[in-house]
Design an enzyme around this catalytic site. Structure first.
Site, short mmCIF file in Angstrom:
data_model
loop_
_atom_site.label_atom_id
_atom_site.label_comp_id
_atom_site.label_asym_id
_atom_site.label_seq_id
_atom_site.Cartn_x
_atom_site.Cartn_y
_atom_site.Cartn_z
N GLY A 1 0.49 -1.14 0.08
CA GLY A 1 -0.23 0.21 0.39
C GLY A 1 1.07 1.05 -0.22
O GLY A 1 1.73 1.38 0.89
N ASP B 1 10.88 -9.47 8.47
CA ASP B 1 11.31 -8.44 7.33
C ASP B 1 12.41 -7.61 7.52
O ASP B 1 12.00 -6.27 7.13
CB ASP B 1 10.08 -7.71 6.44
CG ASP B 1 10.61 -7.05 5.04
OD1 ASP B 1 11.77 -6.92 4.18
OD2 ASP B 1 9.64 -6.95 5.10
P1 AMP Z 1 6.04 0.17 4.46
O1 AMP Z 1 4.78 -0.27 3.64
O2 AMP Z 1 5.61 -0.28 5.96
O3 AMP Z 1 6.99 -0.30 4.01
O4 AMP Z 1 6.13 1.95 3.90
C1 AMP Z 1 6.40 2.34 2.77
C2 AMP Z 1 7.52 2.96 3.57
O5 AMP Z 1 6.53 4.40 4.07
C3 AMP Z 1 8.40 3.41 3.73
O6 AMP Z 1 9.29 3.39 3.09
C4 AMP Z 1 9.06 4.98 4.56
O7 AMP Z 1 8.95 5.73 3.20
C5 AMP Z 1 6.81 5.78 4.70
N1 AMP Z 1 6.69 4.65 5.74
C6 AMP Z 1 6.01 3.96 6.14
N2 AMP Z 1 5.50 4.40 7.26
C7 AMP Z 1 5.86 5.66 7.95
C8 AMP Z 1 5.75 6.65 8.85
N3 AMP Z 1 5.37 5.84 10.54
N4 AMP Z 1 6.32 7.58 9.19
C9 AMP Z 1 6.95 8.28 8.23
N5 AMP Z 1 6.87 7.61 7.13
C10 AMP Z 1 6.59 6.05 6.35
#
Ligand code: AMP
Length: 399
Positions: A31, A141
Site C-alpha cells: 500500500g 523483514d
Molecule cells: P511500508 O509499507 O510500511 O514499508 O511503508 C512504505 C514507505 O512509507 C516506507 O518506506 C516509508 O518511506 C514510508 N512510511 C511508512 N511508515 C511511515 C511512518 N510511520 N512515517 C513516515 N513514513 C513512513
C-alpha cells in the site's frame, strides 16, 4: 417511547475527515503511505492505505495481520498504530510519523558514524526485536529501511506485513521472506521450520552495515548471496552446523575456511566482533538471542550507546529539501489550476521498497495522543470481525 427520530440525529463525522491528507511518503509492497495531519491537533501522522480485496478474492490478510500483531506488541521501539478506519474500499492504518530511517543514516556520508551512535541504533533495534520475540512474533523483514526514526531520534521497528506468530515446533513457514541481503542461511537453503534466529541474522547484517556503511552481504541472486556469506564467514560444515546438508535447497560449495573478521572490520573492538560472530552464527540453534545480545559486553563497555535524543539528526537537511520541493510543486500546480496537485514524491513513485525522504518539523510526539475509532469505523470493523476472526485462523500459517 423515544422522542428522538433516527434521521434527525447528526451523522457522526467520517473517520477520513479527522485527517488532512498530505503528500505521498512512500510505497510498500501492500500500500501507499501518505503524510497527514490530525485536523483537531495538527499532529503529524502517516496513513497507510491498503486496498481491501474484492469479496471473491477475500480480504487483504496482510493488513489484518499487521493490525493484529501491532496491537499485541506496543513498545517504545515499535511503531505505534494510532488509528484504523475503513474508507471506500480501503483500509487505512494510521501510524505515528517518522521523518527518516536507518538506511538514510547509513547512506549519509557527510560525517562518520561514531561507535556510540552505532551502538545506540543496534541497541534500539535489539530491544524492539527482543520484545517481539518475547511475544512470539517473528518480524521476518528486518532491513535498514524498516527501522524508522522518529523526530526525537527514537528508532521504531515498522512494517509488520510479513510478521508471524511462532512457537509450535512443527509450524512450517515460507522461506521467501526478508530482503535477500538480510536473509539467514537456513532460509537461503530452503528451511521451513525456522525460528527467531532469522531475525537475529538480519540484525547482525544491519549492525555490520552500520559499521561498514555498506551492506555486508550484497548478493545479486540467492546463490550469489550464499557465495558472499561463505566468502566472509567460511563455508558451513556438518561440524559447525549439524544437519546443514539435509536442508531442502542445500548445495555443495567449495570449502573456504573462516577468514578473520578483523580484516573486514579493522577499526572495531573485540567485543563488537564477538557480538557479530554470535549473531552471524551458522547454526540457528547456537545463534545468540536478542535478550542475550543486549547483555553482551559490547553494549556495556565504553563508549556507551548515545541516548537517542542526543543522536545527530542526519536526515533533517534532506527532509527540508524534500519539503521545499513539495511546496514549490504544489504552488506551481495550484497556479496552473490543477485540482489535485501531484507532489514530487507521488510523481516519482519509488520502486517497491525504495524509501521516500521526508521533512519533519514537528516537535516530539505527545505520548498521550491516541485518536480513537468513531462509531462509523467501529460499526464497519465490527461487521467484518466475525468473518475475519474465522478466516484469520485458517490463514495464520503460510503453507
Ligand atoms: P511500508 O509499507 O510500511 O514499508 O511503508 C512504505 C514507505 O512509507 C516506507 O518506506 C516509508 O518511506 C514510508 N512510511 C511508512 N511508515 C511511515 C511512518 N510511520 N512515517 C513516515 N513514513 C513512513
Amino acid at each position: 417511547m423515544s422522542t428522538v427520530t433516527r434521521h434527525s440525529a447528526p451523522r457522526a463525522p467520517r473517520a477520513m475527515d479527522r485527517y488532512v491528507k498530505g503528500r505521498t511518503l512512500g510505497e510498500g509492497t501492500f500500500g501507499v503511505v501518505h503524510e497527514a495531519r490530525v485536523e483537531a491537533t495538527g499532529e503529524r501522522v502517516a496513513i497507510k492505505k491498503i486496498r481491501l480485496g474484492k469479496l471473491k478474492e477475500g480480504v487483504n490478510f496482510t493488513a489484518i495481520r499487521e493490525i493484529k500483531l501491532l496491537q499485541e506488541i506496543e513498545h517504545e521501539h515499535v511503531i505505534a498504530l494510532v488509528d484504523v478506519f475503513a474508507h471506500k474500499k480501503n483500509l487505512n492504518l494510521v501510524f505515528e510519523f517518522c521523518g527518516g530511517d536507518l538506511e538514510m543514516v547509513i547512506r549519509d556520508k557527510t560525517a562518520p558514524l561514531e561507535r556510540g551512535e552505532v551502538k545506540s541504533y543496534a541497541m534500539m533495534t535489539l530491544r524492539a526485536v527482543a520484545h517481539c520475540h518475547e511475544r512470539w512474533v517473528l518480524h521476518r523483514d528486518l532491513k535498514p529501511n524498516n527501522l524508522l526514526i522518529a523526530p526525537n531520534g527514537c528508532l521504531k521497528l515498522a512494517d509488520f506485513g510479513l510478521a508471524r506468530i511462532f512457537g509450535s515446533p512443527d509450524r512450517r513457514f515460507t522461506h521467501q521472506v526478508f530482503a535477500r541481503w538480510y536473509r539467514a542461511p537456513e532460509l537461503l537453503l530452503g528451511s521451513k521450520t525456522y525460528g527467531p534466529g532469522v531475525d537475529i541474522w538480519a540484525v547482525g547484517c544491519i549492525i555490520a552495515e552500520l559499521m561498514l556503511r555498506r551492506p555486508f552481504f550484497a548478493g545479486s541472486s540467492d546463490i550469489d548471496q550464499l557465495g558472499k556469506v561463505y566468502a566472509a564467514l567460511g563455508t558451513p560444515t556438518e561440524t559447525n552446523w549439524p544437519g546443514v546438508s539435509a536442508l531442502p535447497d542445500f548445495i555443495e560449495f567449495v570449502y573456504v575456511p573462516p577468514p578473520n573478521l578483523r580484516d573486514t572490520f579493522p577499526n572495531e573492538t573485540d567485543e563488537a566482533l564477538d557480538l557479530l560472530r554470535k549473531m552471524l552464527e551458522y547454526d540457528p540453534n547456537k545463534r545468540i538471542t536478542a535478550a542475550q545480545a543486549l547483555e553482551h559486553p559490547y553494549f556495556h563497555t565504553k563508549p556507551a550507546p548515545i541516548p537517542y535524543e542526543q543522536l545527530p539528526k542526519r536526515f533533517v537537511a534532506k527532509e527540508a529539501e524534500a519539503n521545499a520541493a513539495a511546496a514549490a510543486a504544489a504552488a506551481a500546480a495550484a497556479a496552473a489550476g490543477d485540482e489535485e496537485p501531484a507532489s514530487p514524491a507521488s510523481a516519482r513513485q519509488p520502486k517497491t521498497g525504495e524509501k521516500r525522504r521526508l521533512e519533519d518539523t514537528t516537535d516530539s510526539t505527545d505520548p498521550n495522543f491516541r485518536p480513537k475509532l468513531d462509531e462509523e469505523d467501529r460499526e464497519s470493523l465490527r461487521k467484518r470481525k466475525g468473518a475475519l476472526d474465522a478466516a484469520f485462523a485458517d490463514v495464520d500459517g503460510d503453507d
